[in-house]
Design an enzyme around this catalytic site. Structure first.
Site, PDB file in Angstrom:
ATOM      1  N   ASN A  71       0.855  -1.184   0.000  1.00 56.73           N
ATOM      2  CA  ASN A  71       0.000   0.000   0.000  1.00 56.73           C
ATOM      3  C   ASN A  71       0.887   1.229   0.000  1.00 56.73           C
ATOM      4  OD1 ASN A  71      -1.782   2.084   0.479  1.00 56.73           O
ATOM      5  ND2 ASN A  71      -2.793   1.113   2.223  1.00 56.73           N
ATOM      6  N   VAL A  72       0.751   2.070  -1.020  1.00 58.56           N
ATOM      7  CA  VAL A  72       1.614   3.237  -1.162  1.00 58.56           C
ATOM      8  C   VAL A  72       1.472   4.203   0.006  1.00 58.56           C
ATOM      9  CG1 VAL A  72      -0.043   4.613  -2.481  1.00 58.56           C
ATOM     10  CG2 VAL A  72       2.394   4.945  -2.839  1.00 58.56           C
ATOM     11  N   ASN A  98       3.868   6.467  -9.328  1.00 56.55           N
ATOM     12  CA  ASN A  98       2.656   6.476 -10.141  1.00 56.55           C
ATOM     13  C   ASN A  98       1.392   6.152  -9.350  1.00 56.55           C
ATOM     14  OD1 ASN A  98       1.069   6.081 -12.777  1.00 56.55           O
ATOM     15  ND2 ASN A  98       0.984   4.027 -11.880  1.00 56.55           N
ATOM     16  N   TYR A 164      -9.283  14.929  -5.794  1.00 55.86           N
ATOM     17  CA  TYR A 164      -8.236  14.421  -6.681  1.00 55.86           C
ATOM     18  C   TYR A 164      -7.374  15.569  -7.200  1.00 55.86           C
ATOM     19  CZ  TYR A 164      -6.136  11.922 -10.648  1.00 55.86           C
ATOM     20  OH  TYR A 164      -5.257  11.372 -11.547  1.00 55.86           O
TER      21      TYR A 164
END
Length: 262
Positions: A71-72, A98, A164
């Protein structure tokens, strides 16, 4: 000629590059292209089954790689990933940050704390953790290439994309700061704002989001979506190479001229 220099290498053969969020879409295209151009890869993804499928693809292509689920948003996992990569390959030349989660399109009045937390935990915070994790290895080597991922909607303020867009602008800000602070160590940090990729095209049963995409491509100079492997990956490869050694803190619109719609 007296004082002549050897031209900088625009390739990445033999370089070790980490690609986060590599199991689908843009990340998958990046991994395939970079690997086929000679890079040795470390690829990550949140869903083990998708990462396993990518790993099988890379094996078929003969690309040396390390696949690590994770998990980033987990800072300790980022540190551990960098350690594993350095232990495996003995170096870390590049990072493509990314990975980022997404939320459905929603008006600002409906945005909740959980929406902001998800986008910021996996976006700017996740990007920063990955950057911090590779920094010591790049600093010691006196060279490093970091590519982050922004978005045109961050600059245009796309309706329905509030969390976002805000998170992507935070990524661009971190990119500039890292470029300023880390350039002295031979580390460049640049941001790519890619075109959308086909896997993100909304389904017919999401009319609101579909309308945004239809409007986007109606006035797009190339009238088409960007292909991750053919269109987006080559500029990223350039930024990972020594040919980009004097470029840092910049944002590159890899969107087929889409930004000109505004």
């Amino acid at each position: 000629m007296n004082g002549a220099h050897e031209p900088a290498d625009a390739g990445i053969r033999g370089h070790v590059v980490i690609v986060t969020g590599a199991s689908r879409g843009i990340g998958r295209g990046l991994a395939r292209h970079l690997g086929q151009q000679g890079a040795r890869l470390a690829v990550t993804g949140r869903k083990p089954e998708r990462l396993a499928a990518l790993s099988a693809e890379l094996d078929e292509l003969g690309i040396e790689h390390l696949a690590v689920p994770g998990n980033v948003a987990d800072r300790e996992a980022a540190v551990d990933l960098a350690r594993q990569v350095h232990e495996r390959f003995g170096r870390i030349d590049g990072l493509v940050a990314n990975a980022q989660s997404f939320r459905p399109v929603m008006p600002l009045e409906d945005v909740r704390e959980s929406d902001m937390d998800l986008l910021f935990d996996t976006g700017p915070k996740g990007t920063l953790w990955a950057m911090q994790a590779v920094f010591p290895y790049m600093k010691e080597a006196g060279r490093g290439r970091i590519v982050t991922m922004g978005s045109a909607v961050g600059m245009s303020g796309g309706a329905g994309y509030g969390p976002y867009s805000a998170s992507k602008e935070a990524v661009r800000s971190l990119t500039r700061t890292a470029g300023r602070e880390w350039g002295q160590y031979g580390i460049t940090v640049n941001c790519v704002c890619p075109a959308s990729a086909a896997h993100r095209m909304p389904p017919a049963d999401d009319p609101e989001r579909r309308a945004v995409f239809d409007a986007m491509y109606a006035q797009h100079p190339m009238r088409r979506d960007g292909d991750p492997e053919r269109d987006i990956a080559p500029p990223v490869l350039f930024l990972l190479s020594d040919a980009a050694q004097y470029i840092t803190g910049e944002t590159f619109m890899v969107d087929g001229g889409g930004q000109m719609r505004a």
